[in-house]
Write an enzyme that holds these catalytic residues in place. Structure first.
Site, PDB file in Angstrom:
ATOM      1  N   TYR A 223       2.485  14.284  37.812  1.00 56.80           N
ATOM      2  CA  TYR A 223       3.274  15.149  36.863  1.00 56.80           C
ATOM      3  C   TYR A 223       3.044  16.793  36.898  1.00 56.80           C
ATOM      4  O   TYR A 223       3.968  17.437  37.209  1.00 56.80           O
ATOM      5  CB  TYR A 223       2.957  14.589  35.473  1.00 56.80           C
TER       6      TYR A 223
HETATM    7  P1  NAD Z   1      10.969  14.791  25.708  1.00 61.40           P
HETATM    8  O1  NAD Z   1      10.867  14.014  26.482  1.00 61.40           O
HETATM    9  O2  NAD Z   1      11.011  14.800  24.148  1.00 61.40           O
HETATM   10  O3  NAD Z   1      12.391  15.829  26.054  1.00 61.40           O
HETATM   11  C1  NAD Z   1      12.824  15.934  27.229  1.00 61.40           C
HETATM   12  C2  NAD Z   1      14.301  15.520  27.399  1.00 61.40           C
HETATM   13  O4  NAD Z   1      14.845  15.864  28.645  1.00 61.40           O
HETATM   14  C3  NAD Z   1      14.506  14.277  27.055  1.00 61.40           C
HETATM   15  O5  NAD Z   1      15.419  13.853  25.689  1.00 61.40           O
HETATM   16  C4  NAD Z   1      15.157  13.668  28.362  1.00 61.40           C
HETATM   17  O6  NAD Z   1      16.000  12.661  27.854  1.00 61.40           O
HETATM   18  C5  NAD Z   1      15.836  14.909  29.108  1.00 61.40           C
HETATM   19  N1  NAD Z   1      15.988  14.740  30.435  1.00 61.40           N
HETATM   20  C6  NAD Z   1      15.135  14.293  31.229  1.00 61.40           C
HETATM   21  N2  NAD Z   1      15.677  14.439  32.328  1.00 61.40           N
HETATM   22  C7  NAD Z   1      16.919  14.886  32.463  1.00 61.40           C
HETATM   23  C8  NAD Z   1      17.824  15.075  33.082  1.00 61.40           C
HETATM   24  N3  NAD Z   1      17.758  15.025  34.491  1.00 61.40           N
HETATM   25  N4  NAD Z   1      19.045  15.702  32.668  1.00 61.40           N
HETATM   26  C9  NAD Z   1      19.198  16.172  31.485  1.00 61.40           C
HETATM   27  N5  NAD Z   1      18.275  15.652  30.403  1.00 61.40           N
HETATM   28  C10 NAD Z   1      17.133  15.103  30.827  1.00 61.40           C
HETATM   29  O7  NAD Z   1       9.728  16.228  26.087  1.00 61.40           O
HETATM   30  P2  NAD Z   1       9.143  17.263  25.256  1.00 61.40           P
HETATM   31  O8  NAD Z   1       7.656  16.938  24.782  1.00 61.40           O
HETATM   32  O9  NAD Z   1      10.221  17.703  24.266  1.00 61.40           O
HETATM   33  O10 NAD Z   1       9.151  18.338  26.624  1.00 61.40           O
HETATM   34  C11 NAD Z   1       9.936  19.431  26.986  1.00 61.40           C
HETATM   35  C12 NAD Z   1       9.633  20.114  28.136  1.00 61.40           C
HETATM   36  O11 NAD Z   1       8.459  20.622  27.832  1.00 61.40           O
HETATM   37  C13 NAD Z   1       9.363  18.894  29.142  1.00 61.40           C
HETATM   38  O12 NAD Z   1       9.783  19.543  30.518  1.00 61.40           O
HETATM   39  C14 NAD Z   1       7.894  18.925  29.236  1.00 61.40           C
HETATM   40  O13 NAD Z   1       7.446  18.867  30.943  1.00 61.40           O
HETATM   41  C15 NAD Z   1       7.414  20.413  29.086  1.00 61.40           C
HETATM   42  N6  NAD Z   1       6.051  20.369  28.428  1.00 61.40           N
HETATM   43  C16 NAD Z   1       5.904  19.639  26.928  1.00 61.40           C
HETATM   44  C17 NAD Z   1       4.784  19.641  26.841  1.00 61.40           C
HETATM   45  C18 NAD Z   1       4.456  18.969  25.208  1.00 61.40           C
HETATM   46  O14 NAD Z   1       3.434  18.894  24.856  1.00 61.40           O
HETATM   47  N7  NAD Z   1       5.402  18.149  24.627  1.00 61.40           N
HETATM   48  C19 NAD Z   1       3.711  20.520  27.220  1.00 61.40           C
HETATM   49  C20 NAD Z   1       3.797  21.037  28.347  1.00 61.40           C
HETATM   50  C21 NAD Z   1       5.261  21.045  28.878  1.00 61.40           C
HETATM   51  C1  UGA Z   2       0.654  16.805  26.936  1.00 59.11           C
HETATM   52  C2  UGA Z   2       2.105  16.416  27.264  1.00 59.11           C
HETATM   53  O1  UGA Z   2       2.203  14.912  27.192  1.00 59.11           O
HETATM   54  C3  UGA Z   2       2.430  16.592  28.619  1.00 59.11           C
HETATM   55  O2  UGA Z   2       3.915  16.332  28.883  1.00 59.11           O
HETATM   56  C4  UGA Z   2       2.321  18.013  28.840  1.00 59.11           C
HETATM   57  O3  UGA Z   2       2.550  18.675  29.980  1.00 59.11           O
HETATM   58  C5  UGA Z   2       0.647  18.436  28.643  1.00 59.11           C
HETATM   59  O4  UGA Z   2       0.447  18.265  27.045  1.00 59.11           O
HETATM   60  C6  UGA Z   2       0.547  19.798  28.806  1.00 59.11           C
HETATM   61  O5  UGA Z   2      -0.204  20.420  28.025  1.00 59.11           O
HETATM   62  O6  UGA Z   2       0.697  20.450  29.651  1.00 59.11           O
HETATM   63  P1  UGA Z   2      -1.726  15.659  26.804  1.00 59.11           P
HETATM   64  O7  UGA Z   2      -2.720  16.680  26.809  1.00 59.11           O
HETATM   65  O8  UGA Z   2      -2.163  14.213  27.394  1.00 59.11           O
HETATM   66  O9  UGA Z   2      -0.302  16.117  27.434  1.00 59.11           O
HETATM   67  O10 UGA Z   2      -1.409  15.074  25.380  1.00 59.11           O
HETATM   68  P2  UGA Z   2      -1.440  14.116  24.309  1.00 59.11           P
HETATM   69  O11 UGA Z   2      -0.625  12.887  24.600  1.00 59.11           O
HETATM   70  O12 UGA Z   2      -1.181  14.776  22.972  1.00 59.11           O
HETATM   71  O13 UGA Z   2      -3.146  13.596  24.433  1.00 59.11           O
HETATM   72  C7  UGA Z   2      -4.045  14.679  24.177  1.00 59.11           C
HETATM   73  C8  UGA Z   2      -5.192  13.564  24.401  1.00 59.11           C
HETATM   74  O14 UGA Z   2      -5.515  12.688  23.579  1.00 59.11           O
HETATM   75  C9  UGA Z   2      -5.639  13.380  25.879  1.00 59.11           C
HETATM   76  O15 UGA Z   2      -6.725  13.382  26.453  1.00 59.11           O
HETATM   77  C10 UGA Z   2      -5.076  11.788  25.819  1.00 59.11           C
HETATM   78  O16 UGA Z   2      -5.855  11.073  26.692  1.00 59.11           O
HETATM   79  C11 UGA Z   2      -5.556  11.408  24.457  1.00 59.11           C
HETATM   80  N1  UGA Z   2      -5.127  10.251  23.917  1.00 59.11           N
HETATM   81  C12 UGA Z   2      -3.700  10.363  23.753  1.00 59.11           C
HETATM   82  C13 UGA Z   2      -5.502   9.246  23.422  1.00 59.11           C
HETATM   83  O17 UGA Z   2      -6.912   9.164  23.674  1.00 59.11           O
HETATM   84  N2  UGA Z   2      -4.890   8.253  22.999  1.00 59.11           N
HETATM   85  C14 UGA Z   2      -3.561   8.060  22.805  1.00 59.11           C
HETATM   86  O18 UGA Z   2      -3.037   7.298  22.327  1.00 59.11           O
HETATM   87  C15 UGA Z   2      -2.857   9.249  23.309  1.00 59.11           C
END
Ligand code: NAD
Ligand code: UGA
Length: 315
Positions: free
Chosen positions: A149
């Protein structure tokens, strides 16, 4: 302004779209409605944005006529993507490259042809750093992703920089650090933990729970997007968006136990490949360039998410 938000049915995209509409902007939202998590949640996210100043287009960025959709657009917020570090191995990798790399390249090619666009904000990720060189990690530190990823998010970020350098596309990449708050995806830790606290379910912790995250509240992430759109910065800029929590998963469980007044049922299972031990972002660059700093601390943010979990999951 007219904004295009990709991934508008998702966690961050829908929260951002609501803010843009509330600020008086017109929003076009695109989402492919992928089934990575529950579709009824995504439909509810779209419905919560309302109908005023908002048009929803269901479709895949790899297939839509993007040039038509971008007519008259001032700001692009590219939130669409396939998230989740732990699922990106094996056959699923193709889903990640298509959603994160191919779709971004196709969008940038279209954006290049539209002269009205003032800013292209890309949702990058702390996962580009992997186990970082140092903490807090600065933007110029060497990225070395630990998950497939993270590789795709870094590739897309590099594409943003290439289109900035070669064609002047005004890109800004925001490296989000583990975003949480109401509406968080159901595969993520805080939604699972708060739901379990509300319903008395078991929580699974991957590894020892000593892993540390720089958890970032969703409204702070939305603010960073709005500032990145409104405030000028050099095309190709990259900024950390980090909440400053520096907290282990076990410490989160302690805090949640206290806030919920319940004793949590926690089971420790094996660590999953791709999960880094620690994230922590230095935010001097974004503070100096955009005047951004995190406003919501972990206790307040987790309280908000627990309140949301109570109404969403019942109990
Ligand atoms: P999310 O999955 O809730 O939202 C992403 C949306 O993109 C989904 O609704 C999905 O249907 C849509 N999508 C995927 N592929 C697509 C495509 N080809 N065309 C149109 N739509 C498409 O995820 P999120 O948590 O809201 O994350 C949003 C963005 O932020 C993502 O790019 C993710 O990689 C990035 N990001 C999220 C986190 C986090 O902690 N949530 C951290 C770092 C980066
Ligand atoms: C999150 C998002 O899911 C990614 O899309 C994003 O890109 C990433 O942050 C980021 O910062 O770039 P992550 O840190 O794994 O990834 O987020 P969480 O799913 O909230 O997990 C946080 C921690 O809790 C991780 O160490 C994970 O292993 C742990 N975890 C998560 C558990 O122990 N149990 C669970 O059920 C879920």
């Amino acid at each position: 302004m007219k904004a295009l938000v990709t991934g508008v049915a998702g966690f961050v995209g829908s929260t951002l779209a609501k803010r843009l509409v509330a600020d008086g902007h017109d929003v076009v939202g695109i989402d492919a409605m992928t089934d990575y998590y529950e579709l009824d949640i995504k439909r509810a996210n779209v419905a919560s944005i309302g109908l005023d100043q908002f048009d929803f287009v269901e479709g895949d960025l790899n297939e839509l006529d993007l040039v038509s959709l971008l007519q008259g657009v001032d700001w692009v917020f590219h939130q669409a993507g396939q998230p989740g570090v732990r699922k990106s191995w094996g056959d699923d990798f193709a889903v990640y490259t298509r959603a994160n790399v191919d779709a971004t390249q196709r969008l940038l090619e279209a954006v290049r042809q539209i002269s009205t666009i003032q800013r292209f904000v890309y949702a990058s990720s702390s996962s580009v750093y992997g186990e970082a060189e140092r903490y807090p990690t600065q933007e110029a530190d060497r990225p070395q992703p630990m998950s497939p990823y993270g590789v795709t998010k870094l590739s897309a970020e590099h594409l943003c920089c290439l289109y900035a350098e070669n064609f002047g596309v005004p890109t800004v990449s925001l490296r989000y650090f583990t975003v949480y708050g109401p509406g968080q995806r159901t595969d993520m830790a805080f939604t699972r933990f708060t739901r379990a606290a509300v319903l008395g379910e078991r929580i699974e912790i991957y590894g020892t729970g000593e892993q540390i995250r720089d958890f970032t509240y969703v409204d702070d992430v939305v603010n960073a997007n709005v500032r990145a759109a409104q405030i000028d910065s050099p095309a190709g800029s990259v900024f950390n968006v980090a909440g400053g929590s520096n907290t282990s998963v076990n410490e989160v469980l302690d805090l949640l136990g206290e806030l919920s007044g319940t004793s949590l049922d926690v089971n420790y299972v094996e660590k999953i490949a791709g999960d880094v031990y620690r994230t922590g972002g230095d935010t001097d660059r974004i503070r100096d360039a955009l005047g951004w700093s995190a406003q919501v601390g972990l206790r307040e943010g987790l309280e908000q998410q627990l309140r949301w979990a109570r109404t969403t999951f019942g109990g």
